[in-house]
Write a protein that holds these residues in place. Structure first.
Motif, PDB file in Angstrom:
ATOM      1  N   LEU A 170      -6.261   5.465   3.958  1.00 22.22           N
ATOM      2  CA  LEU A 170      -5.004   4.719   3.956  1.00 22.22           C
ATOM      3  C   LEU A 170      -4.503   4.524   5.376  1.00 22.22           C
ATOM      4  CD1 LEU A 170      -2.711   3.369   2.413  1.00 22.22           C
ATOM      5  CD2 LEU A 170      -1.594   5.607   2.248  1.00 22.22           C
ATOM      6  N   ARG A 171      -4.629   5.560   6.209  1.00 24.02           N
ATOM      7  CA  ARG A 171      -4.223   5.429   7.610  1.00 24.02           C
ATOM      8  C   ARG A 171      -5.041   4.347   8.309  1.00 24.02           C
ATOM      9  NH1 ARG A 171      -1.724   8.660  11.276  1.00 24.02           N
ATOM     10  NH2 ARG A 171      -0.326   9.002   9.501  1.00 24.02           N
ATOM     11  N   ALA A 172      -6.337   4.274   8.016  1.00 28.85           N
ATOM     12  CA  ALA A 172      -7.184   3.244   8.621  1.00 28.85           C
ATOM     13  C   ALA A 172      -6.748   1.855   8.154  1.00 28.85           C
ATOM     14  CB  ALA A 172      -8.646   3.493   8.272  1.00 28.85           C
ATOM     15  N   PHE A 173      -6.368   1.736   6.882  1.00 25.84           N
ATOM     16  CA  PHE A 173      -5.887   0.450   6.373  1.00 25.84           C
ATOM     17  C   PHE A 173      -4.606   0.044   7.087  1.00 25.84           C
ATOM     18  CE2 PHE A 173      -3.207  -1.927   3.368  1.00 25.84           C
ATOM     19  CZ  PHE A 173      -4.028  -3.017   3.122  1.00 25.84           C
ATOM     20  N   ASN A 174      -3.673   0.982   7.232  1.00 26.18           N
ATOM     21  CA  ASN A 174      -2.432   0.682   7.934  1.00 26.18           C
ATOM     22  C   ASN A 174      -2.692   0.266   9.378  1.00 26.18           C
ATOM     23  OD1 ASN A 174      -0.776   1.188   5.741  1.00 26.18           O
ATOM     24  ND2 ASN A 174      -0.433   3.331   6.274  1.00 26.18           N
ATOM     25  N   GLY A 221       3.975 -20.262  -0.577  1.00 26.68           N
ATOM     26  CA  GLY A 221       4.497 -18.965  -0.155  1.00 26.68           C
ATOM     27  C   GLY A 221       4.638 -17.979  -1.300  1.00 26.68           C
ATOM     28  N   MET A 222       5.087 -18.472  -2.457  1.00 30.52           N
ATOM     29  CA  MET A 222       5.219 -17.592  -3.618  1.00 30.52           C
ATOM     30  C   MET A 222       3.864 -17.013  -4.017  1.00 30.52           C
ATOM     31  SD  MET A 222       8.099 -16.856  -5.092  1.00 30.52           S
ATOM     32  CE  MET A 222       9.830 -17.319  -5.099  1.00 30.52           C
ATOM     33  N   THR A 223       2.842 -17.851  -4.021  1.00 32.24           N
ATOM     34  CA  THR A 223       1.522 -17.352  -4.424  1.00 32.24           C
ATOM     35  C   THR A 223       0.936 -16.408  -3.381  1.00 32.24           C
ATOM     36  OG1 THR A 223       0.508 -19.358  -3.488  1.00 32.24           O
ATOM     37  CG2 THR A 223       1.019 -19.369  -5.835  1.00 32.24           C
ATOM     38  N   SER A 224       1.025 -16.777  -2.113  1.00 29.47           N
ATOM     39  CA  SER A 224       0.388 -15.958  -1.082  1.00 29.47           C
ATOM     40  C   SER A 224       1.122 -14.639  -0.854  1.00 29.47           C
ATOM     41  CB  SER A 224       0.299 -16.734   0.239  1.00 29.47           C
ATOM     42  OG  SER A 224       1.584 -17.014   0.764  1.00 29.47           O
ATOM     43  N   ALA A 225       2.457 -14.677  -0.811  1.00 32.49           N
ATOM     44  CA  ALA A 225       3.212 -13.450  -0.553  1.00 32.49           C
ATOM     45  C   ALA A 225       2.981 -12.413  -1.644  1.00 32.49           C
ATOM     46  CB  ALA A 225       4.704 -13.771  -0.426  1.00 32.49           C
ATOM     47  N   HIS A 226       3.017 -12.856  -2.904  1.00 40.34           N
ATOM     48  CA  HIS A 226       2.800 -11.908  -3.997  1.00 40.34           C
ATOM     49  C   HIS A 226       1.346 -11.434  -4.036  1.00 40.34           C
ATOM     50  CE1 HIS A 226       6.678 -13.561  -5.221  1.00 40.34           C
ATOM     51  NE2 HIS A 226       6.831 -12.484  -5.975  1.00 40.34           N
ATOM     52  N   ALA A 227       0.420 -12.310  -3.672  1.00 39.26           N
ATOM     53  CA  ALA A 227      -0.988 -11.907  -3.664  1.00 39.26           C
ATOM     54  C   ALA A 227      -1.255 -10.870  -2.573  1.00 39.26           C
ATOM     55  CB  ALA A 227      -1.882 -13.126  -3.471  1.00 39.26           C
ATOM     56  N   TRP A 228      -0.712 -11.089  -1.384  1.00 35.53           N
ATOM     57  CA  TRP A 228      -0.932 -10.119  -0.305  1.00 35.53           C
ATOM     58  C   TRP A 228      -0.252  -8.782  -0.610  1.00 35.53           C
ATOM     59  CZ3 TRP A 228      -3.782  -9.993   4.214  1.00 35.53           C
ATOM     60  CH2 TRP A 228      -4.475 -11.172   4.535  1.00 35.53           C
ATOM     61  N   ALA A 229       0.933  -8.829  -1.206  1.00 37.33           N
ATOM     62  CA  ALA A 229       1.589  -7.577  -1.601  1.00 37.33           C
ATOM     63  C   ALA A 229       0.783  -6.871  -2.684  1.00 37.33           C
ATOM     64  CB  ALA A 229       3.009  -7.863  -2.091  1.00 37.33           C
ATOM     65  N   GLY A 230       0.269  -7.649  -3.641  1.00 38.47           N
ATOM     66  CA  GLY A 230      -0.564  -7.058  -4.689  1.00 38.47           C
ATOM     67  C   GLY A 230      -1.855  -6.492  -4.144  1.00 38.47           C
ATOM     68  N   PHE A 231      -2.443  -7.191  -3.173  1.00 38.42           N
ATOM     69  CA  PHE A 231      -3.649  -6.677  -2.523  1.00 38.42           C
ATOM     70  C   PHE A 231      -3.373  -5.334  -1.868  1.00 38.42           C
ATOM     71  CE2 PHE A 231      -5.757  -6.378   1.688  1.00 38.42           C
ATOM     72  CZ  PHE A 231      -7.055  -6.130   1.268  1.00 38.42           C
ATOM     73  N   GLY A 232      -2.260  -5.235  -1.158  1.00 32.58           N
ATOM     74  CA  GLY A 232      -1.919  -3.971  -0.518  1.00 32.58           C
ATOM     75  C   GLY A 232      -1.695  -2.856  -1.523  1.00 32.58           C
ATOM     76  N   ALA A 260       0.821  -1.210   0.000  1.00 30.38           N
ATOM     77  CA  ALA A 260       0.000   0.000   0.000  1.00 30.38           C
ATOM     78  C   ALA A 260       0.853   1.256   0.000  1.00 30.38           C
ATOM     79  CB  ALA A 260      -0.929  -0.005   1.211  1.00 30.38           C
ATOM     80  N   ARG A 261       1.967   1.212   0.704  1.00 23.20           N
ATOM     81  CA  ARG A 261       2.787   2.422   0.806  1.00 23.20           C
ATOM     82  C   ARG A 261       3.798   2.562  -0.328  1.00 23.20           C
ATOM     83  NH1 ARG A 261       7.146   4.560   5.324  1.00 23.20           N
ATOM     84  NH2 ARG A 261       7.218   6.670   4.492  1.00 23.20           N
ATOM     85  N   PHE A 262       4.450   1.443  -0.685  1.00 24.84           N
ATOM     86  CA  PHE A 262       5.560   1.536  -1.636  1.00 24.84           C
ATOM     87  C   PHE A 262       5.223   1.010  -3.031  1.00 24.84           C
ATOM     88  CE2 PHE A 262       7.518   0.960   2.606  1.00 24.84           C
ATOM     89  CZ  PHE A 262       8.169   2.180   2.697  1.00 24.84           C
ATOM     90  N   GLY A 263       4.102   0.306  -3.170  1.00 20.87           N
ATOM     91  CA  GLY A 263       3.746  -0.270  -4.451  1.00 20.87           C
ATOM     92  C   GLY A 263       4.248  -1.699  -4.595  1.00 20.87           C
ATOM     93  N   LEU A 264       3.694  -2.418  -5.549  1.00 17.89           N
ATOM     94  CA  LEU A 264       4.014  -3.834  -5.715  1.00 17.89           C
ATOM     95  C   LEU A 264       5.462  -4.044  -6.132  1.00 17.89           C
ATOM     96  CD1 LEU A 264       3.208  -6.797  -5.806  1.00 17.89           C
ATOM     97  CD2 LEU A 264       2.358  -6.424  -8.140  1.00 17.89           C
ATOM     98  N   ARG A 265       5.945  -3.299  -7.096  1.00 11.18           N
ATOM     99  CA  ARG A 265       7.299  -3.516  -7.602  1.00 11.18           C
ATOM    100  C   ARG A 265       8.331  -3.378  -6.487  1.00 11.18           C
ATOM    101  NH1 ARG A 265       9.601  -3.337 -12.656  1.00 11.18           N
ATOM    102  NH2 ARG A 265       7.646  -2.590 -13.560  1.00 11.18           N
ATOM    103  N   ALA A 266       8.213  -2.332  -5.690  1.00 16.33           N
ATOM    104  CA  ALA A 266       9.186  -2.116  -4.621  1.00 16.33           C
ATOM    105  C   ALA A 266       9.071  -3.161  -3.515  1.00 16.33           C
ATOM    106  CB  ALA A 266       9.015  -0.712  -4.020  1.00 16.33           C
ATOM    107  N   THR A 267       7.908  -3.791  -3.393  1.00 20.36           N
ATOM    108  CA  THR A 267       7.681  -4.774  -2.333  1.00 20.36           C
ATOM    109  C   THR A 267       8.060  -6.190  -2.761  1.00 20.36           C
ATOM    110  OG1 THR A 267       5.884  -3.382  -1.482  1.00 20.36           O
ATOM    111  CG2 THR A 267       5.917  -5.634  -0.704  1.00 20.36           C
ATOM    112  N   LEU A 268       8.372  -6.402  -4.047  1.00 24.01           N
ATOM    113  CA  LEU A 268       8.687  -7.749  -4.525  1.00 24.01           C
ATOM    114  C   LEU A 268       9.856  -8.404  -3.790  1.00 24.01           C
ATOM    115  CD1 LEU A 268       8.129  -7.484  -8.391  1.00 24.01           C
ATOM    116  CD2 LEU A 268       6.697  -8.632  -6.685  1.00 24.01           C
ATOM    117  N   PRO A 269      10.971  -7.698  -3.497  1.00 20.77           N
ATOM    118  CA  PRO A 269      12.032  -8.363  -2.724  1.00 20.77           C
ATOM    119  C   PRO A 269      11.551  -8.833  -1.347  1.00 20.77           C
ATOM    120  CG  PRO A 269      12.877  -6.398  -3.788  1.00 20.77           C
ATOM    121  CD  PRO A 269      11.390  -6.360  -3.964  1.00 20.77           C
TER     122      PRO A 269
END
Length: 211
Positions: free
Chosen positions: A185-189, A161-172, A40-49
């Protein structure tokens, strides 16, 4: 990883391992809450690592635990209590940082997402990860072929783990675009931080020695 490691594993056993792994990795917990907040804060690409560190770091931990490290955990009260209170303190700090994180582009708070190594290393001090690993191993590793059992469980967790981690990051990331930068966004955080705190409460009441 060669499919030969699955030789001798019945479809029923493999299905049970997969069901337990997918339930554990897809359910809300510290890792998934942190991935969503980061997306949610940094975007999917930055969260991939971060996502890949979780997806690969946990199977590596499971492999080590299945080969004997889990027994050391079960027989050392000092190790269990250190993990309990150290993990609780770290999760409280991460929850606070998540709840108070500024909107994207604003200063303060955590300036970057987790790196691959940080996310992989977090698994070793994540109490939910230990509980999941020990529960899986106690159910499906009989000790007759420890390397094979460890490899099978780690392989299944890599896929889930590969499917869930990327899905949760994508959801965010999707939620971050939808919520904007204001109070929503603050409420989501804060809701992600609340998930982490629920994990802390569960940790403080869990009988780690009986896992």
């Amino acid at each position: 990883m060669s499919l030969e490691i699955f030789a001798g594993i019945t479809p029923e056993t493999l299905g049970a391992v997969a069901a337990m792994a997918f339930a554990g990795t897809w359910s809300p917990g510290p890792n998934n809450a942190m991935l969503s907040a980061s997306g949610a804060r940094f975007g999917l690409r930055a969260t991939l690592p971060h996502a890949r560190g979780v997806a690969l770091g946990f199977p590596a931990m499971v492999f080590a635990v299945a080969l004997g490290l889990g027994e050391a955990f079960r027989h050392s009260e000092l190790l269990r209590e250190t993990l309990r209170w150290g993990g609780a303190a770290l999760l409280c700090w991460l929850a606070w940082r998540t709840a108070t994180a500024p909107a994207p582009g604003q200063g303060g708070g955590r300036a970057r997402p987790f790196t691959f190594l940080e996310a992989a290393g977090f698994q070793w001090i994540n109490p939910k990860a230990w509980i999941m690993a020990l529960a899986m191993i106690s159910q499906f590793a009989d000790g007759a072929q420890p390397v094979r059992d460890a490899a099978v469980i780690a392989a299944v967790y890599t896929v889930s783990g590969m499917t869930s981690a990327h899905a949760w990051a994508g959801f965010g990331a999707a939620m971050g675009r939808f919520l904007g930068t204001g109070w929503r966004l603050r409420a989501f955080n804060m809701s992600m931080a609340a998930l982490m705190m629920l994990g802390v409460l569960a940790l403080l009441t869990e009988d780690l020695g009986g896992v």
